[in-house]
Write a protein that holds these residues in place. Structure first.
Motif, PDB file in Angstrom:
ATOM      1  N   TYR A  21      33.630 -54.244  25.573  1.00  0.00           N
ATOM      2  CA  TYR A  21      33.968 -55.351  26.469  1.00  0.00           C
ATOM      3  C   TYR A  21      33.291 -56.643  26.017  1.00  0.00           C
ATOM      4  CZ  TYR A  21      35.199 -51.448  29.541  1.00  0.00           C
ATOM      5  OH  TYR A  21      35.740 -50.308  30.060  1.00  0.00           O
ATOM      6  N   LEU A  22      33.886 -57.745  26.415  1.00  0.00           N
ATOM      7  CA  LEU A  22      33.248 -59.045  26.266  1.00  0.00           C
ATOM      8  C   LEU A  22      33.486 -59.812  27.558  1.00  0.00           C
ATOM      9  CD1 LEU A  22      31.647 -60.880  24.314  1.00  0.00           C
ATOM     10  CD2 LEU A  22      33.838 -61.980  23.760  1.00  0.00           C
ATOM     11  N   GLN A  23      32.448 -59.932  28.358  1.00  0.00           N
ATOM     12  CA  GLN A  23      32.524 -60.716  29.579  1.00  0.00           C
ATOM     13  C   GLN A  23      32.212 -62.163  29.224  1.00  0.00           C
ATOM     14  OE1 GLN A  23      33.356 -59.806  32.827  1.00  0.00           O
ATOM     15  NE2 GLN A  23      33.293 -62.016  33.206  1.00  0.00           N
ATOM     16  N   MET A  24      33.133 -63.037  29.515  1.00  0.00           N
ATOM     17  CA  MET A  24      32.980 -64.441  29.154  1.00  0.00           C
ATOM     18  C   MET A  24      32.944 -65.281  30.423  1.00  0.00           C
ATOM     19  SD  MET A  24      35.558 -64.645  25.885  1.00  0.00           S
ATOM     20  CE  MET A  24      37.019 -64.406  26.870  1.00  0.00           C
ATOM     21  N   ASN A  25      31.815 -65.896  30.679  1.00  0.00           N
ATOM     22  CA  ASN A  25      31.641 -66.767  31.838  1.00  0.00           C
ATOM     23  C   ASN A  25      31.391 -68.196  31.376  1.00  0.00           C
ATOM     24  OD1 ASN A  25      31.768 -64.465  33.527  1.00  0.00           O
ATOM     25  ND2 ASN A  25      29.555 -64.157  33.374  1.00  0.00           N
ATOM     26  N   GLY A  26      31.590 -69.127  32.261  1.00  0.00           N
ATOM     27  CA  GLY A  26      31.350 -70.524  31.906  1.00  0.00           C
ATOM     28  C   GLY A  26      32.148 -70.971  30.704  1.00  0.00           C
ATOM     29  N   LEU A  27      33.402 -70.573  30.661  1.00  0.00           N
ATOM     30  CA  LEU A  27      34.223 -70.875  29.488  1.00  0.00           C
ATOM     31  C   LEU A  27      34.412 -72.374  29.292  1.00  0.00           C
ATOM     32  CD1 LEU A  27      36.749 -67.966  29.828  1.00  0.00           C
ATOM     33  CD2 LEU A  27      35.414 -68.465  27.786  1.00  0.00           C
ATOM     34  N   LYS A  28      34.437 -72.759  28.032  1.00  0.00           N
ATOM     35  CA  LYS A  28      34.602 -74.159  27.641  1.00  0.00           C
ATOM     36  C   LYS A  28      35.848 -74.298  26.783  1.00  0.00           C
ATOM     37  CE  LYS A  28      29.551 -74.581  27.256  1.00  0.00           C
ATOM     38  NZ  LYS A  28      28.429 -74.935  26.343  1.00  0.00           N
ATOM     39  N   PRO A  29      36.428 -75.479  26.717  1.00  0.00           N
ATOM     40  CA  PRO A  29      37.613 -75.664  25.861  1.00  0.00           C
ATOM     41  C   PRO A  29      37.354 -75.248  24.408  1.00  0.00           C
ATOM     42  CG  PRO A  29      37.395 -77.517  27.342  1.00  0.00           C
ATOM     43  CD  PRO A  29      36.162 -76.669  27.525  1.00  0.00           C
ATOM     44  N   GLU A  30      36.135 -75.425  23.936  1.00  0.00           N
ATOM     45  CA  GLU A  30      35.829 -75.045  22.553  1.00  0.00           C
ATOM     46  C   GLU A  30      35.777 -73.536  22.346  1.00  0.00           C
ATOM     47  OE1 GLU A  30      34.117 -77.191  24.494  1.00  0.00           O
ATOM     48  OE2 GLU A  30      31.945 -77.024  24.158  1.00  0.00           O
ATOM     49  N   ASP A  31      35.882 -72.751  23.417  1.00  0.00           N
ATOM     50  CA  ASP A  31      35.985 -71.289  23.294  1.00  0.00           C
ATOM     51  C   ASP A  31      37.417 -70.844  23.017  1.00  0.00           C
ATOM     52  OD1 ASP A  31      33.647 -71.046  25.993  1.00  0.00           O
ATOM     53  OD2 ASP A  31      33.224 -70.738  23.857  1.00  0.00           O
ATOM     54  N   THR A  32      38.352 -71.777  23.073  1.00  0.00           N
ATOM     55  CA  THR A  32      39.753 -71.448  22.806  1.00  0.00           C
ATOM     56  C   THR A  32      39.906 -70.911  21.392  1.00  0.00           C
ATOM     57  OG1 THR A  32      40.601 -73.083  24.370  1.00  0.00           O
ATOM     58  CG2 THR A  32      42.063 -72.420  22.566  1.00  0.00           C
ATOM     59  N   ALA A  33      40.468 -69.722  21.278  1.00  0.00           N
ATOM     60  CA  ALA A  33      40.614 -69.074  19.975  1.00  0.00           C
ATOM     61  C   ALA A  33      41.342 -67.748  20.156  1.00  0.00           C
ATOM     62  CB  ALA A  33      39.244 -68.816  19.336  1.00  0.00           C
ATOM     63  N   MET A  34      41.713 -67.161  19.025  1.00  0.00           N
ATOM     64  CA  MET A  34      42.150 -65.775  19.024  1.00  0.00           C
ATOM     65  C   MET A  34      40.889 -64.924  18.892  1.00  0.00           C
ATOM     66  SD  MET A  34      44.886 -63.859  19.156  1.00  0.00           S
ATOM     67  CE  MET A  34      46.315 -64.651  18.424  1.00  0.00           C
ATOM     68  N   TYR A  35      40.740 -63.968  19.747  1.00  0.00           N
ATOM     69  CA  TYR A  35      39.557 -63.108  19.742  1.00  0.00           C
ATOM     70  C   TYR A  35      39.932 -61.732  19.181  1.00  0.00           C
ATOM     71  CZ  TYR A  35      36.773 -66.451  22.325  1.00  0.00           C
ATOM     72  OH  TYR A  35      36.057 -67.576  22.693  1.00  0.00           O
ATOM     73  N   TYR A  36      39.087 -61.272  18.268  1.00  0.00           N
ATOM     74  CA  TYR A  36      39.330 -59.991  17.603  1.00  0.00           C
ATOM     75  C   TYR A  36      38.157 -59.044  17.830  1.00  0.00           C
ATOM     76  CZ  TYR A  36      42.810 -62.648  14.966  1.00  0.00           C
ATOM     77  OH  TYR A  36      43.881 -63.429  14.601  1.00  0.00           O
ATOM     78  N   CYS A  37      38.509 -57.796  17.988  1.00  0.00           N
ATOM     79  CA  CYS A  37      37.536 -56.722  18.042  1.00  0.00           C
ATOM     80  C   CYS A  37      37.435 -56.123  16.641  1.00  0.00           C
ATOM     81  CB  CYS A  37      38.034 -55.683  19.048  1.00  0.00           C
ATOM     82  SG  CYS A  37      37.116 -54.160  19.123  1.00  0.00           S
ATOM     83  N   ALA A  38      36.225 -55.745  16.250  1.00  0.00           N
ATOM     84  CA  ALA A  38      36.026 -55.171  14.926  1.00  0.00           C
ATOM     85  C   ALA A  38      35.014 -54.038  14.990  1.00  0.00           C
ATOM     86  CB  ALA A  38      35.551 -56.246  13.954  1.00  0.00           C
ATOM     87  N   ALA A  39      35.135 -53.113  14.049  1.00  0.00           N
ATOM     88  CA  ALA A  39      34.238 -51.964  14.021  1.00  0.00           C
ATOM     89  C   ALA A  39      33.786 -51.687  12.599  1.00  0.00           C
ATOM     90  CB  ALA A  39      34.945 -50.733  14.585  1.00  0.00           C
ATOM     91  N   ALA A  40      32.524 -51.301  12.486  1.00  0.00           N
ATOM     92  CA  ALA A  40      31.948 -51.038  11.171  1.00  0.00           C
ATOM     93  C   ALA A  40      31.334 -49.642  11.141  1.00  0.00           C
ATOM     94  CB  ALA A  40      30.882 -52.075  10.845  1.00  0.00           C
ATOM     95  N   PRO A  41      31.717 -48.817  10.157  1.00  0.00           N
ATOM     96  CA  PRO A  41      31.133 -47.484  10.050  1.00  0.00           C
ATOM     97  C   PRO A  41      29.798 -47.473   9.317  1.00  0.00           C
ATOM     98  CG  PRO A  41      32.842 -47.753   8.419  1.00  0.00           C
ATOM     99  CD  PRO A  41      32.810 -49.033   9.212  1.00  0.00           C
ATOM    100  N   ASP A  42      29.409 -48.607   8.777  1.00  0.00           N
ATOM    101  CA  ASP A  42      28.164 -48.685   8.011  1.00  0.00           C
ATOM    102  C   ASP A  42      27.172 -49.622   8.682  1.00  0.00           C
ATOM    103  OD1 ASP A  42      30.354 -48.849   5.245  1.00  0.00           O
ATOM    104  OD2 ASP A  42      29.214 -47.078   5.882  1.00  0.00           O
ATOM    105  N   LEU A  43      25.920 -49.499   8.271  1.00  0.00           N
ATOM    106  CA  LEU A  43      24.921 -50.461   8.731  1.00  0.00           C
ATOM    107  C   LEU A  43      25.254 -51.825   8.150  1.00  0.00           C
ATOM    108  CD1 LEU A  43      21.669 -48.348   8.343  1.00  0.00           C
ATOM    109  CD2 LEU A  43      22.957 -48.836  10.427  1.00  0.00           C
ATOM    110  N   LEU A  44      24.945 -52.861   8.906  1.00  0.00           N
ATOM    111  CA  LEU A  44      25.304 -54.214   8.506  1.00  0.00           C
ATOM    112  C   LEU A  44      24.103 -54.973   7.953  1.00  0.00           C
ATOM    113  CD1 LEU A  44      27.422 -55.205  11.637  1.00  0.00           C
ATOM    114  CD2 LEU A  44      28.240 -54.242   9.483  1.00  0.00           C
ATOM    115  N   SER A  45      24.336 -55.775   6.945  1.00  0.00           N
ATOM    116  CA  SER A  45      23.273 -56.657   6.477  1.00  0.00           C
ATOM    117  C   SER A  45      23.293 -57.961   7.262  1.00  0.00           C
ATOM    118  CB  SER A  45      23.428 -56.936   4.976  1.00  0.00           C
ATOM    119  OG  SER A  45      24.682 -57.528   4.712  1.00  0.00           O
ATOM    120  N   ARG A  46      24.476 -58.305   7.752  1.00  0.00           N
ATOM    121  CA  ARG A  46      24.607 -59.516   8.567  1.00  0.00           C
ATOM    122  C   ARG A  46      25.697 -59.261   9.594  1.00  0.00           C
ATOM    123  NH1 ARG A  46      26.871 -64.910   7.661  1.00  0.00           N
ATOM    124  NH2 ARG A  46      27.851 -64.134   5.765  1.00  0.00           N
ATOM    125  N   TRP A  47      25.349 -59.215  10.874  1.00  0.00           N
ATOM    126  CA  TRP A  47      26.297 -58.792  11.904  1.00  0.00           C
ATOM    127  C   TRP A  47      27.497 -59.711  12.008  1.00  0.00           C
ATOM    128  CZ3 TRP A  47      28.042 -61.615  16.009  1.00  0.00           C
ATOM    129  CH2 TRP A  47      27.314 -62.766  16.355  1.00  0.00           C
TER     130      TRP A  47
END
Length: 125
Positions: A80-106
């Motif tokens: 989930y992503l709960q988004m409060n206090g939304l601003k016009p600059e939050d306008t975008a396409m939002y994508y969910c992603a998954a990684a099976p490995d440890l990340l060096s940079r999230w």
């Protein structure tokens, strides 16, 4: 293989709230990290938030800290992503992603192997 399906996007006025969901299916127990990314028109994709599934540790982009909350329901394999206090600059396409490995940079999108199709969030003044 892992399949991700986002839902919950829509149009809201500035200051409003939305909750995005991402249903995961397939080989979900292979996933270590899950995250939300967004891409506004004409801009690069950016990491919004991520969660390390086994411990629940969360990380956020500075632009959304204090306004957005990432969470998971492992029993339902849903992110989930709960988004409060939304601003016009939050306008975008939002994508969910998954990684099976440890990340060096999230926030590095190229470290995530699986992606959903995206859900549009539009915030008006």
């Amino acid at each position: 293989q892992v399949q991700l399906v986002e839902s919950g996007g829509g149009s809201v006025q500035a200051g409003g709230s939305l909750r995005l969901s991402c249903a995961a299916s397939g080989y979900t127990h292979s996933i270590k990290w899950m995250g939300w990314f967004r891409q506004a028109a004409g801009k690069d994709r950016e990491g919004v938030a991520a969660i390390y599934r086994s411990t629940g540790i969360t990380v956020y982009a500075d632009s959304v800290k204090g306004r957005f909350t990432i969470s998971q329901d492992n029993a339902k394999n849903t992110l989930y992503l709960q988004m409060n206090g939304l601003k016009p600059e939050d306008t975008a396409m939002y994508y969910c992603a998954a990684a099976p490995d440890l990340l060096s940079r999230w926030s590095a999108g190229n470290e995530y192997k699986y992606w959903g199709q995206g859900t549009q969030v539009t915030v008006s003044v």
